[in-house]
Design a protein around this motif. Sequence first.
Motif, PDB file in Angstrom:
ATOM      1  N   ARG A 511       0.827  -1.207   0.000  1.00  0.00           N
ATOM      2  CA  ARG A 511       0.000   0.000   0.000  1.00  0.00           C
ATOM      3  C   ARG A 511       0.862   1.258   0.000  1.00  0.00           C
ATOM      4  O   ARG A 511       0.499   2.275  -0.597  1.00  0.00           O
ATOM      5  N   SER A 512       2.016   1.181   0.647  1.00  0.00           N
ATOM      6  CA  SER A 512       2.944   2.318   0.605  1.00  0.00           C
ATOM      7  C   SER A 512       3.486   2.493  -0.811  1.00  0.00           C
ATOM      8  O   SER A 512       3.639   3.622  -1.299  1.00  0.00           O
ATOM      9  N   GLY A 513       3.793   1.370  -1.461  1.00  0.00           N
ATOM     10  CA  GLY A 513       4.269   1.447  -2.845  1.00  0.00           C
ATOM     11  C   GLY A 513       3.222   2.039  -3.783  1.00  0.00           C
ATOM     12  O   GLY A 513       3.532   2.883  -4.641  1.00  0.00           O
ATOM     13  N   LEU A 538      13.599   6.261  -5.666  1.00  0.00           N
ATOM     14  CA  LEU A 538      13.411   5.718  -4.316  1.00  0.00           C
ATOM     15  C   LEU A 538      12.481   4.501  -4.361  1.00  0.00           C
ATOM     16  O   LEU A 538      12.742   3.482  -3.693  1.00  0.00           O
ATOM     17  N   LEU A 539      11.421   4.565  -5.146  1.00  0.00           N
ATOM     18  CA  LEU A 539      10.477   3.452  -5.248  1.00  0.00           C
ATOM     19  C   LEU A 539      11.121   2.221  -5.882  1.00  0.00           C
ATOM     20  O   LEU A 539      10.716   1.091  -5.600  1.00  0.00           O
ATOM     21  N   ASP A 540      12.123   2.434  -6.729  1.00  0.00           N
ATOM     22  CA  ASP A 540      12.806   1.307  -7.363  1.00  0.00           C
ATOM     23  C   ASP A 540      13.418   0.384  -6.317  1.00  0.00           C
ATOM     24  O   ASP A 540      13.478  -0.840  -6.496  1.00  0.00           O
ATOM     25  N   ARG A 541      13.835   0.954  -5.194  1.00  0.00           N
ATOM     26  CA  ARG A 541      14.453   0.160  -4.134  1.00  0.00           C
ATOM     27  C   ARG A 541      13.409  -0.451  -3.204  1.00  0.00           C
ATOM     28  O   ARG A 541      13.728  -1.355  -2.436  1.00  0.00           O
ATOM     29  N   GLN A 542      12.174   0.030  -3.252  1.00  0.00           N
ATOM     30  CA  GLN A 542      11.148  -0.412  -2.306  1.00  0.00           C
ATOM     31  C   GLN A 542      10.147  -1.397  -2.917  1.00  0.00           C
ATOM     32  O   GLN A 542       9.566  -2.196  -2.188  1.00  0.00           O
ATOM     33  N   LEU A 543       9.957  -1.347  -4.240  1.00  0.00           N
ATOM     34  CA  LEU A 543       8.927  -2.171  -4.874  1.00  0.00           C
ATOM     35  C   LEU A 543       9.465  -3.558  -5.220  1.00  0.00           C
ATOM     36  O   LEU A 543      10.664  -3.712  -5.506  1.00  0.00           O
ATOM     37  N   LEU A 549       2.523  -3.332  -9.404  1.00  0.00           N
ATOM     38  CA  LEU A 549       3.206  -2.094  -9.034  1.00  0.00           C
ATOM     39  C   LEU A 549       4.504  -1.913  -9.823  1.00  0.00           C
ATOM     40  O   LEU A 549       4.829  -0.795 -10.232  1.00  0.00           O
ATOM     41  N   ARG A 550       5.219  -3.008 -10.070  1.00  0.00           N
ATOM     42  CA  ARG A 550       6.450  -2.907 -10.869  1.00  0.00           C
ATOM     43  C   ARG A 550       6.111  -2.592 -12.332  1.00  0.00           C
ATOM     44  O   ARG A 550       6.850  -1.856 -13.009  1.00  0.00           O
ATOM     45  N   ASP A 573      12.743  -0.426 -24.382  1.00  0.00           N
ATOM     46  CA  ASP A 573      13.003  -1.487 -23.408  1.00  0.00           C
ATOM     47  C   ASP A 573      12.140  -1.304 -22.155  1.00  0.00           C
ATOM     48  O   ASP A 573      11.626  -2.279 -21.587  1.00  0.00           O
ATOM     49  N   ALA A 574      11.981  -0.055 -21.705  1.00  0.00           N
ATOM     50  CA  ALA A 574      11.145   0.200 -20.529  1.00  0.00           C
ATOM     51  C   ALA A 574       9.698  -0.212 -20.814  1.00  0.00           C
ATOM     52  O   ALA A 574       9.028  -0.813 -19.965  1.00  0.00           O
ATOM     53  N   LEU A 575       9.213   0.110 -22.005  1.00  0.00           N
ATOM     54  CA  LEU A 575       7.852  -0.269 -22.372  1.00  0.00           C
ATOM     55  C   LEU A 575       7.701  -1.788 -22.462  1.00  0.00           C
ATOM     56  O   LEU A 575       6.672  -2.341 -22.053  1.00  0.00           O
ATOM     57  N   GLN A 576       8.710  -2.478 -22.973  1.00  0.00           N
ATOM     58  CA  GLN A 576       8.639  -3.933 -23.070  1.00  0.00           C
ATOM     59  C   GLN A 576       8.612  -4.566 -21.682  1.00  0.00           C
ATOM     60  O   GLN A 576       7.904  -5.555 -21.446  1.00  0.00           O
ATOM     61  N   GLN A 577       9.379  -3.991 -20.745  1.00  0.00           N
ATOM     62  CA  GLN A 577       9.353  -4.485 -19.371  1.00  0.00           C
ATOM     63  C   GLN A 577       7.956  -4.308 -18.756  1.00  0.00           C
ATOM     64  O   GLN A 577       7.422  -5.205 -18.090  1.00  0.00           O
ATOM     65  N   ALA A 578       7.372  -3.136 -18.976  1.00  0.00           N
ATOM     66  CA  ALA A 578       6.029  -2.886 -18.451  1.00  0.00           C
ATOM     67  C   ALA A 578       5.006  -3.811 -19.104  1.00  0.00           C
ATOM     68  O   ALA A 578       4.144  -4.390 -18.426  1.00  0.00           O
ATOM     69  N   LEU A 579       5.117  -3.985 -20.420  1.00  0.00           N
ATOM     70  CA  LEU A 579       4.164  -4.822 -21.151  1.00  0.00           C
ATOM     71  C   LEU A 579       4.206  -6.261 -20.652  1.00  0.00           C
ATOM     72  O   LEU A 579       3.160  -6.904 -20.447  1.00  0.00           O
ATOM     73  N   GLN A 580       5.419  -6.775 -20.446  1.00  0.00           N
ATOM     74  CA  GLN A 580       5.569  -8.152 -19.969  1.00  0.00           C
ATOM     75  C   GLN A 580       4.844  -8.363 -18.636  1.00  0.00           C
ATOM     76  O   GLN A 580       4.142  -9.369 -18.442  1.00  0.00           O
ATOM     77  N   ARG A 581       4.937  -7.406 -17.759  1.00  0.00           N
ATOM     78  CA  ARG A 581       4.311  -7.544 -16.439  1.00  0.00           C
ATOM     79  C   ARG A 581       2.801  -7.333 -16.498  1.00  0.00           C
ATOM     80  O   ARG A 581       2.052  -8.024 -15.805  1.00  0.00           O
ATOM     81  N   TYR A 582       2.349  -6.358 -17.286  1.00  0.00           N
ATOM     82  CA  TYR A 582       0.895  -6.174 -17.420  1.00  0.00           C
ATOM     83  C   TYR A 582       0.243  -7.411 -18.020  1.00  0.00           C
ATOM     84  O   TYR A 582      -0.817  -7.865 -17.575  1.00  0.00           O
TER      85      TYR A 582
END
Length: 731
Positions: A511-513, A538-543, A549-550, A573-582
């Motif tokens: 919930r904090s993330g 900062l969130l990169d280290r917490q999630l 959320l990632r 590459d960032a979009l591909q990472q997001a797409l893979q997780r969604y």
Amino acid sequence: MTRLPCAPEHWTEFSALLDAALELPAGERAAWLQGLPPESAHLRSALSRVLRQDEPGAPQLELPHLAGMGEDKGPGIELQPQQVLGPWRLLRRLGLGGMGEVWLAERCDGAYQRQVALKLPHAQALAGPGRQRFARERDILAALQHPHIAQFFDAGTAEDAAGQDQPWLALEYVEGQSIAEDCKARRLPLRERLLLMLQVMEAVQHAHGRLLVHRDLKPSNVMVTAQGQVKLLDFGIAKLLGAEGDASGGAEATRLLMATPAYAAPEQLNGSPITVATDVFALGALSHTLLCGQPPVRGGGDRLASQSVSEGQAECCGLSRRRLQRALRGDLDAWLAKALAENPSDRYGSVQAMSEDLRRHLAGRPLQARRIGAWSRLRLAWRRHWLMATLLTALILSLALGLAGTAWQAQQAQRQAQRAEAIQRYLLGLFRTLDPRESDAQDPAAAMRRLLQQQMSQIEQQLPQDPETADALLRLSSTVATYLSDEARSLELAGLRWRLLQQRLGPGHPRSGEAGLSWFWALWSGGQRAQAAEVLALLDRQLPARGLLRAEWWLARHDVLDEQGAVPAARRDALQQALQRYQGEAPLDSGHVVVLGHLARWHLAQGERAEAKAWLDRALALAPRAEPPIALDQARLLGLRAELWAAEGQPEAQARDLAEAVRLLRGSLGLANPLGWALLGQQLGFFCKGGAAMQAQAEALWQELQPAVVASRDARARPLLAQAEACGLRR
């Protein structure tokens, strides 16, 4: 040659009746003949004889010679393609009736190049009061200048092949099909048909503003171009309001059945005075045809439009008969019933009032045509603000599930009941701002902002004893502020919520993330990009490395890289990472739609149109099913596809997508919200590149936008103001 089928003095009346009969299906003509009013019954036998010649296998109907009426002009000379008539060369016949012919013609005297619809009255039509009527039509058309009325260019007289004077009118040639044929050919849904009728009503309202009643509104007199623009034709029997008698022949002309019976108001059939209510009735009959597949049945008592739908018409609208009836039942039934009232005083008082009621229906607001109870008003407010309603519904469901899970604990149940009551009070306050009966209902955004301000004190009171309720209220308030483009309030609420959750649950809690990502988007939307990038780091280290959320973190990472001017490969590459997780964790999440849209834009920037279109198709297919479905995201996708159509030289497709994008904005955030101004600037730019009709649309859109844009201090107003200035709209 053939002689007139009726007495010469009755030719004008006979010709108008014949034109009306020829528009009917052959099987309906006998009943129509029997239903002629008493004053026209003497022409029944002559009409019957001529109509038999129009049946299959019958000899072709010849144009009768006008014997005994003025000069004998000799045998009629049939007009031929390529024939020159004054400054015009005839190309092909567009229409033929008892009163005259209409030809596609081009200017051939070298003065200028233009193709026109050339209206040529028969000699019979110019006999008696006919010449005066033709001159009146010329004067009427010259006075009408409107994007939805076929434009008048010129008029004159030329010598025909027989050496006789032939009057002519040169009008705008409208390449398209009648409004009924267009709706059928394109299988338009109900809403699109109503939007076409709004264009028709704008044209008729313009004529009424010039004190002119059309008197013959019917499908064949309303054309639709390939671009979806309506053009109103044929003011041949229009009436000047307030004139003494009728220029076409006094009392005799008043009783002539000049209009098409299926669309004529009762006062046209019984010889009563003609007013603007006459056109209101015809607009109702035309709308009935487009929605139900046929004109209203005369003498049908209280039969409603929803009870007149045919199976074929429903299929043409892309619906089952039951669904179309359900769509018509209620508002549209009431709207049509008021327009089609037998007594003119019971109809809408003006075309403007009729069109405004239709706009209310399309916007989900209550109609003036009938009274609506409190529950119906709340339902309409919910439908009108469906984006906000969807977000609120999702929150209510999540709270309800949380309440059910721990209801067995008495103390916790009491707290949850208090929490639910607080949320309920807040939601009721929000929906009161949407209630049309409230004093500030015309500006619900301002009312919501006041409610947010009041809510802060309640949140502060809840914090010590019930942090869960405070968190729910903070989350809801921050979401509302974001969609109101109230960046300052959104920043304040999102930041407070993130800090409180980290203190209470720890920075690693999901919930904090989630609250941290909300804080990032609030900063990003508020223009505080550097601080937003720090929060994301900062969130990169917490999630966690995986999960929803990632996926959202990678989507945010793409926006940061884009802002920093990173190389295309890094953004992809960032979009591909997001797409893979969604795809793996939350395939129906609305963020998935955004990622697909970003990938489409990435490929379009690389000049890869086919790949861009494939990603766009995926995004647009997913958008309506996303949780929650966000209208702004869908509108932005349509705007992006409009860019693609522009690059491929397809203006018709570009126009369709931009129009739908604006419709989505209008029905959700509203056009005064800065989140949609980039799209509206795109629409303005498209309009300004077109002809007179599109320039008029640009003017109308800018008049609607101007008050909010000019008064705004938001940076997103500047590109829209620049676009308006480039279009010559800011004076």
